[in-house]
Design a protein around this motif. Sequence first.
Motif, PDB file in Angstrom:
ATOM      1  N   PRO A  59      -0.875   4.237 -12.088  1.00 32.14           N
ATOM      2  CA  PRO A  59      -0.757   2.965 -12.803  1.00 32.14           C
ATOM      3  C   PRO A  59      -0.486   1.823 -11.829  1.00 32.14           C
ATOM      4  CG  PRO A  59       1.224   4.264 -13.101  1.00 32.14           C
ATOM      5  CD  PRO A  59       0.259   5.118 -12.335  1.00 32.14           C
ATOM      6  N   ARG A  60      -0.997   0.653 -12.146  1.00 27.72           N
ATOM      7  CA  ARG A  60      -0.815  -0.507 -11.280  1.00 27.72           C
ATOM      8  C   ARG A  60      -0.097  -1.604 -12.056  1.00 27.72           C
ATOM      9  NH1 ARG A  60      -3.215  -1.545  -6.481  1.00 27.72           N
ATOM     10  NH2 ARG A  60      -4.645  -0.022  -5.676  1.00 27.72           N
ATOM     11  N   ASN A  61       1.212  -1.586 -12.054  1.00 30.42           N
ATOM     12  CA  ASN A  61       2.007  -2.682 -12.590  1.00 30.42           C
ATOM     13  C   ASN A  61       3.296  -2.763 -11.776  1.00 30.42           C
ATOM     14  OD1 ASN A  61       4.126  -1.022 -13.865  1.00 30.42           O
ATOM     15  ND2 ASN A  61       2.517  -0.428 -15.295  1.00 30.42           N
ATOM     16  N   PRO A  62       4.005  -3.885 -11.852  1.00 30.48           N
ATOM     17  CA  PRO A  62       5.190  -4.055 -10.997  1.00 30.48           C
ATOM     18  C   PRO A  62       6.262  -2.991 -11.195  1.00 30.48           C
ATOM     19  CG  PRO A  62       4.534  -6.159 -11.922  1.00 30.48           C
ATOM     20  CD  PRO A  62       3.690  -5.108 -12.579  1.00 30.48           C
ATOM     21  N   VAL A  63       6.484  -2.576 -12.418  1.00 32.46           N
ATOM     22  CA  VAL A  63       7.508  -1.552 -12.664  1.00 32.46           C
ATOM     23  C   VAL A  63       7.076  -0.215 -12.073  1.00 32.46           C
ATOM     24  CG1 VAL A  63       8.766  -0.296 -14.454  1.00 32.46           C
ATOM     25  CG2 VAL A  63       8.341  -2.739 -14.715  1.00 32.46           C
ATOM     26  N   ALA A  64       5.788   0.117 -12.241  1.00 32.50           N
ATOM     27  CA  ALA A  64       5.281   1.365 -11.670  1.00 32.50           C
ATOM     28  C   ALA A  64       5.390   1.332 -10.156  1.00 32.50           C
ATOM     29  CB  ALA A  64       3.831   1.596 -12.093  1.00 32.50           C
ATOM     30  N   TYR A  65       5.124   0.177  -9.549  1.00 34.64           N
ATOM     31  CA  TYR A  65       5.246   0.056  -8.095  1.00 34.64           C
ATOM     32  C   TYR A  65       6.685   0.266  -7.656  1.00 34.64           C
ATOM     33  CZ  TYR A  65       5.532  -1.854  -3.445  1.00 34.64           C
ATOM     34  OH  TYR A  65       5.781  -1.997  -2.108  1.00 34.64           O
ATOM     35  N   THR A  66       7.619  -0.370  -8.351  1.00 33.34           N
ATOM     36  CA  THR A  66       9.033  -0.312  -7.972  1.00 33.34           C
ATOM     37  C   THR A  66       9.557   1.112  -7.978  1.00 33.34           C
ATOM     38  OG1 THR A  66       9.358  -2.521  -8.870  1.00 33.34           O
ATOM     39  CG2 THR A  66      11.329  -1.208  -8.506  1.00 33.34           C
ATOM     40  N   PHE A  67       9.114   1.916  -8.935  1.00 36.25           N
ATOM     41  CA  PHE A  67       9.639   3.272  -9.054  1.00 36.25           C
ATOM     42  C   PHE A  67       8.647   4.340  -8.584  1.00 36.25           C
ATOM     43  CE2 PHE A  67      12.059   0.739 -12.103  1.00 36.25           C
ATOM     44  CZ  PHE A  67      13.330   0.988 -11.620  1.00 36.25           C
ATOM     45  N   SER A  68       7.655   3.942  -7.800  1.00 34.86           N
ATOM     46  CA  SER A  68       6.698   4.900  -7.256  1.00 34.86           C
ATOM     47  C   SER A  68       7.025   5.181  -5.799  1.00 34.86           C
ATOM     48  CB  SER A  68       5.275   4.344  -7.374  1.00 34.86           C
ATOM     49  OG  SER A  68       5.090   3.289  -6.446  1.00 34.86           O
ATOM     50  N   ILE A  69       6.227   6.020  -5.190  1.00 33.02           N
ATOM     51  CA  ILE A  69       6.394   6.331  -3.774  1.00 33.02           C
ATOM     52  C   ILE A  69       6.116   5.089  -2.927  1.00 33.02           C
ATOM     53  CG2 ILE A  69       4.048   7.120  -3.358  1.00 33.02           C
ATOM     54  CD1 ILE A  69       7.129   8.887  -2.027  1.00 33.02           C
ATOM     55  N   GLU A  70       5.277   4.193  -3.430  1.00 37.39           N
ATOM     56  CA  GLU A  70       4.996   2.944  -2.713  1.00 37.39           C
ATOM     57  C   GLU A  70       6.243   2.070  -2.601  1.00 37.39           C
ATOM     58  OE1 GLU A  70       2.024   1.523  -1.409  1.00 37.39           O
ATOM     59  OE2 GLU A  70       1.341   3.587  -1.508  1.00 37.39           O
ATOM     60  N   GLY A  71       7.090   2.071  -3.616  1.00 39.98           N
ATOM     61  CA  GLY A  71       8.296   1.248  -3.612  1.00 39.98           C
ATOM     62  C   GLY A  71       9.520   1.950  -3.048  1.00 39.98           C
ATOM     63  N   TYR A  74      12.018   0.208  -0.565  1.00 38.63           N
ATOM     64  CA  TYR A  74      13.044  -0.687  -1.102  1.00 38.63           C
ATOM     65  C   TYR A  74      14.335   0.079  -1.386  1.00 38.63           C
ATOM     66  CZ  TYR A  74      15.253  -4.071  -4.230  1.00 38.63           C
ATOM     67  OH  TYR A  74      16.143  -4.947  -4.820  1.00 38.63           O
ATOM     68  N   TRP A  75      14.207   1.226  -2.033  1.00 37.79           N
ATOM     69  CA  TRP A  75      15.392   2.001  -2.390  1.00 37.79           C
ATOM     70  C   TRP A  75      16.061   2.607  -1.165  1.00 37.79           C
ATOM     71  CZ3 TRP A  75      16.830   0.451  -6.813  1.00 37.79           C
ATOM     72  CH2 TRP A  75      15.875   0.052  -7.751  1.00 37.79           C
ATOM     73  N   VAL A  76      15.262   3.013  -0.184  1.00 39.10           N
ATOM     74  CA  VAL A  76      15.825   3.533   1.064  1.00 39.10           C
ATOM     75  C   VAL A  76      16.589   2.421   1.791  1.00 39.10           C
ATOM     76  CG1 VAL A  76      15.235   4.427   3.353  1.00 39.10           C
ATOM     77  CG2 VAL A  76      14.141   5.382   1.321  1.00 39.10           C
ATOM     78  N   SER A  77      16.017   1.229   1.806  1.00 34.30           N
ATOM     79  CA  SER A  77      16.686   0.097   2.461  1.00 34.30           C
ATOM     80  C   SER A  77      17.996  -0.239   1.766  1.00 34.30           C
ATOM     81  CB  SER A  77      15.776  -1.131   2.471  1.00 34.30           C
ATOM     82  OG  SER A  77      14.605  -0.876   3.187  1.00 34.30           O
ATOM     83  N   LEU A  78      17.989  -0.262   0.427  1.00 33.61           N
ATOM     84  CA  LEU A  78      19.230  -0.551  -0.309  1.00 33.61           C
ATOM     85  C   LEU A  78      20.279   0.537  -0.079  1.00 33.61           C
ATOM     86  CD1 LEU A  78      18.085  -1.972  -3.755  1.00 33.61           C
ATOM     87  CD2 LEU A  78      18.880  -3.209  -1.750  1.00 33.61           C
ATOM     88  N   SER A  79      19.839   1.790  -0.015  1.00 26.75           N
ATOM     89  CA  SER A  79      20.775   2.887   0.252  1.00 26.75           C
ATOM     90  C   SER A  79      21.365   2.764   1.648  1.00 26.75           C
ATOM     91  CB  SER A  79      20.070   4.235   0.125  1.00 26.75           C
ATOM     92  OG  SER A  79      19.564   4.406  -1.161  1.00 26.75           O
TER      93      SER A  79
END
Length: 195
Positions: A59-71, A74-79
Motif C-alpha cells: 500500500p502507498r499512503n503516509p500511514v502505511a509508510y510510517t509503519f512499514s519497513i520503509e519507515g 524513523y523508529w530506530v532513530s527515535l529509539s
Amino acid sequence: MDSQGIRNAVRNALSTNQCASVSELVNEVANRLGVPRSVVAYEVMMMWKRGELELEGVPRNPVAYTFSIEGLWYWVSLSLIATSILVVTLISSGPLIYLRYGLGALMLLFMPGYALVEALYPRGDELSPLERLALSIGLSLAIVPLIGLVLNYTPWGIRFIPIVVSTNAVTIALLTIALVRKARIFEAGEERCQG
C-alpha cells in the motif's frame, strides 16, 4: 554495468513476465547481466520508490509508510534518541561511562545533521551514502553550536539538561519533517503509476 542498463533489463524482464516475484526478477536480471543480486535489488527498489514500477500488495499512503519497513529508519532513530537520553542522564560513573561517551558523541556529532540531511534529501537517491555521512557530521558541527547560541540568550542558559533537551528536540523535529516529506514522496509514487 551502469544503473540505466540495469533498469532497462528490469523493464525487459517485466515485459516478458509481469507476474514474477521480486526475487525471481532480481535473480533473472542478475544472471542475465552477470552483476551481483544486491545491485539489481537496489535498482528495483529505487525504481519502485520513484514510481517506475508497482509492486503488488504494497500500500502507498503516509500511514502505511510510517509503519512499514520503509519507515523503520524513523523508529530506530527515535529509539536511539530515547536510549541516549536515558544513558546520558542516568550514567555518571562506572564501567558504563564509555557507553555514555559514545552515545553522547553520536547525539551531538551525527544525529542532528543526519536528521537535517534526511529532511533536505528525502528521496534517498540524491546523495551517495558517503556524502550523506559527511554531510551529517558537517551539519551536526554547524547545528549544535547554533543551538548553544540560542540557549545562551534564554533563561536556562548553556547547562547540561537544556543542551540535552534542546538538541534532541531539534533532532526529533527534523526527523519528523523528514518522515512527512518521505511519506509524501512514497504516496506520490502510486499517483504517477496510475496516471
